[in-house]
Design a protein around this motif. Structure first.
Motif, PDB file in Angstrom:
ATOM      1  N   ARG A  97       0.833  -1.198   0.000  1.00  0.00           N
ATOM      2  CA  ARG A  97       0.000   0.000   0.000  1.00  0.00           C
ATOM      3  C   ARG A  97       0.867   1.247   0.000  1.00  0.00           C
ATOM      4  N   SER A  98       0.370   2.254  -0.680  1.00  0.00           N
ATOM      5  CA  SER A  98       0.960   3.597  -0.659  1.00  0.00           C
ATOM      6  C   SER A  98       2.458   3.605  -0.947  1.00  0.00           C
ATOM      7  N   GLY A  99       2.880   2.761  -1.876  1.00  0.00           N
ATOM      8  CA  GLY A  99       4.278   2.756  -2.290  1.00  0.00           C
ATOM      9  C   GLY A  99       5.197   1.819  -1.530  1.00  0.00           C
ATOM     10  N   ARG A 100       4.729   1.184  -0.472  1.00  0.00           N
ATOM     11  CA  ARG A 100       5.545   0.256   0.324  1.00  0.00           C
ATOM     12  C   ARG A 100       5.010  -1.155   0.163  1.00  0.00           C
ATOM     13  N   MET A 101       5.904  -2.126   0.205  1.00  0.00           N
ATOM     14  CA  MET A 101       5.447  -3.511   0.178  1.00  0.00           C
ATOM     15  C   MET A 101       6.328  -4.376   1.063  1.00  0.00           C
ATOM     16  N   ASN A 102       5.661  -5.317   1.714  1.00  0.00           N
ATOM     17  CA  ASN A 102       6.326  -6.300   2.544  1.00  0.00           C
ATOM     18  C   ASN A 102       5.524  -7.582   2.392  1.00  0.00           C
ATOM     19  N   VAL A 103       6.168  -8.602   1.852  1.00  0.00           N
ATOM     20  CA  VAL A 103       5.494  -9.867   1.567  1.00  0.00           C
ATOM     21  C   VAL A 103       6.349 -11.001   2.118  1.00  0.00           C
ATOM     22  N   THR A 104       5.735 -11.897   2.875  1.00  0.00           N
ATOM     23  CA  THR A 104       6.419 -13.081   3.384  1.00  0.00           C
ATOM     24  C   THR A 104       5.894 -14.296   2.639  1.00  0.00           C
ATOM     25  N   LEU A 105       6.809 -15.148   2.193  1.00  0.00           N
ATOM     26  CA  LEU A 105       6.456 -16.399   1.523  1.00  0.00           C
ATOM     27  C   LEU A 105       6.815 -17.561   2.430  1.00  0.00           C
ATOM     28  N   ASP A 106       5.886 -18.463   2.620  1.00  0.00           N
ATOM     29  CA  ASP A 106       6.107 -19.703   3.355  1.00  0.00           C
ATOM     30  C   ASP A 106       6.136 -20.805   2.296  1.00  0.00           C
ATOM     31  N   CYS A 107       7.326 -21.374   2.064  1.00  0.00           N
ATOM     32  CA  CYS A 107       7.509 -22.291   0.933  1.00  0.00           C
ATOM     33  C   CYS A 107       7.914 -23.693   1.370  1.00  0.00           C
ATOM     34  N   ASP A 108       7.483 -24.664   0.588  1.00  0.00           N
ATOM     35  CA  ASP A 108       7.918 -26.049   0.731  1.00  0.00           C
ATOM     36  C   ASP A 108       8.792 -26.379  -0.463  1.00  0.00           C
ATOM     37  N   ARG A 109       9.960 -26.936  -0.188  1.00  0.00           N
ATOM     38  CA  ARG A 109      10.847 -27.385  -1.247  1.00  0.00           C
ATOM     39  C   ARG A 109      10.832 -28.906  -1.226  1.00  0.00           C
ATOM     40  N   THR A 110      10.287 -29.492  -2.270  1.00  0.00           N
ATOM     41  CA  THR A 110      10.119 -30.937  -2.350  1.00  0.00           C
ATOM     42  C   THR A 110      11.427 -31.665  -2.054  1.00  0.00           C
ATOM     43  N   GLY A 111      11.341 -32.594  -1.105  1.00  0.00           N
ATOM     44  CA  GLY A 111      12.492 -33.420  -0.758  1.00  0.00           C
ATOM     45  C   GLY A 111      13.508 -32.762   0.149  1.00  0.00           C
ATOM     46  N   GLN A 112      13.303 -31.482   0.514  1.00  0.00           N
ATOM     47  CA  GLN A 112      14.287 -30.807   1.353  1.00  0.00           C
ATOM     48  C   GLN A 112      13.698 -30.226   2.628  1.00  0.00           C
ATOM     49  N   GLY A 113      12.610 -29.478   2.535  1.00  0.00           N
ATOM     50  CA  GLY A 113      12.026 -28.870   3.727  1.00  0.00           C
ATOM     51  C   GLY A 113      11.452 -27.503   3.439  1.00  0.00           C
ATOM     52  N   LYS A 114      11.522 -26.620   4.444  1.00  0.00           N
ATOM     53  CA  LYS A 114      10.887 -25.301   4.385  1.00  0.00           C
ATOM     54  C   LYS A 114      11.884 -24.212   3.985  1.00  0.00           C
ATOM     55  N   VAL A 115      11.354 -23.228   3.268  1.00  0.00           N
ATOM     56  CA  VAL A 115      12.102 -22.012   2.946  1.00  0.00           C
ATOM     57  C   VAL A 115      11.159 -20.842   3.217  1.00  0.00           C
TER      58      VAL A 115
END
Length: 168
Positions: A97-115
């Protein structure tokens, strides 16, 4: 009367010369990130092992990649636009919003775990820039912290293609 007009004309000429040049107007920042198709270029600025094991070989400092993907009507980027190729990710607590952004991604990497990846950046009507910091949490060795500087430009008002990733 002539004298008055001469003084008035001279005063006007002096005032005109002393005015500063008008500053160029900056484009208005949209309330949310405009929807459409974007091209993101990411450059690896840092990669470090967090568990003292050898680093993964998928990337190194200085590597660049280009990705294309969508920003939805809600003003939020699709996870695939920011995630590593092959990761399955969900946006967590996105803010754009209003020119600023902050996004968090919760990812699964197949065969390895979380990123987990966090984008901290700014946007305009034409695109966005920022820093993406990714950290892994694997059950075995190979944990790392990766920092990328990104620059994205809007290439189309409508998103026409599925996200793609290519080495640059």
């Amino acid at each position: 009367m002539k004298r008055y007009l001469l003084v008035l004309a001279a005063g006007t000429a002096i005032a005109a010369c002393s005015q500063e040049a008008e500053a160029p107007k900056q484009a208005a920042i949209p309330a949310s990130l405009p929807a459409g198709e974007y091209e993101v270029t990411a450059t690896v600025t840092s990669l470090a092992s967090t568990d003292k094991t050898p680093l993964p070989t998928f990337t190194k400092e200085g590597d660049r990649k280009t990705t294309r993907g969508c920003v939805g009507a809600d003003g939020l980027p699709a996870a695939e636009l920011l995630a590593a190729k092959g990761d399955t990710c969900q946006l967590q607590n996105p803010y754009a919003r209003s020119g600023r952004m902050n996004v968090t991604l919760d990812c699964d990497r197949t065969g390895q775990g979380k990123v987990m990846a966090v984008l901290d950046g700014k946007y305009t009507a034409d695109g966005f820039t920022g820093t993406v910091t990714s950290t892994s949490a694997f059950p075995g060795p190979g944990d790392y912290k990766l920092v990328e500087e990104i620059s994205a430009r809007k290439v189309a008002d409508q998103c026409t293609a599925a996200p793609t990733s290519a080495a640059a």
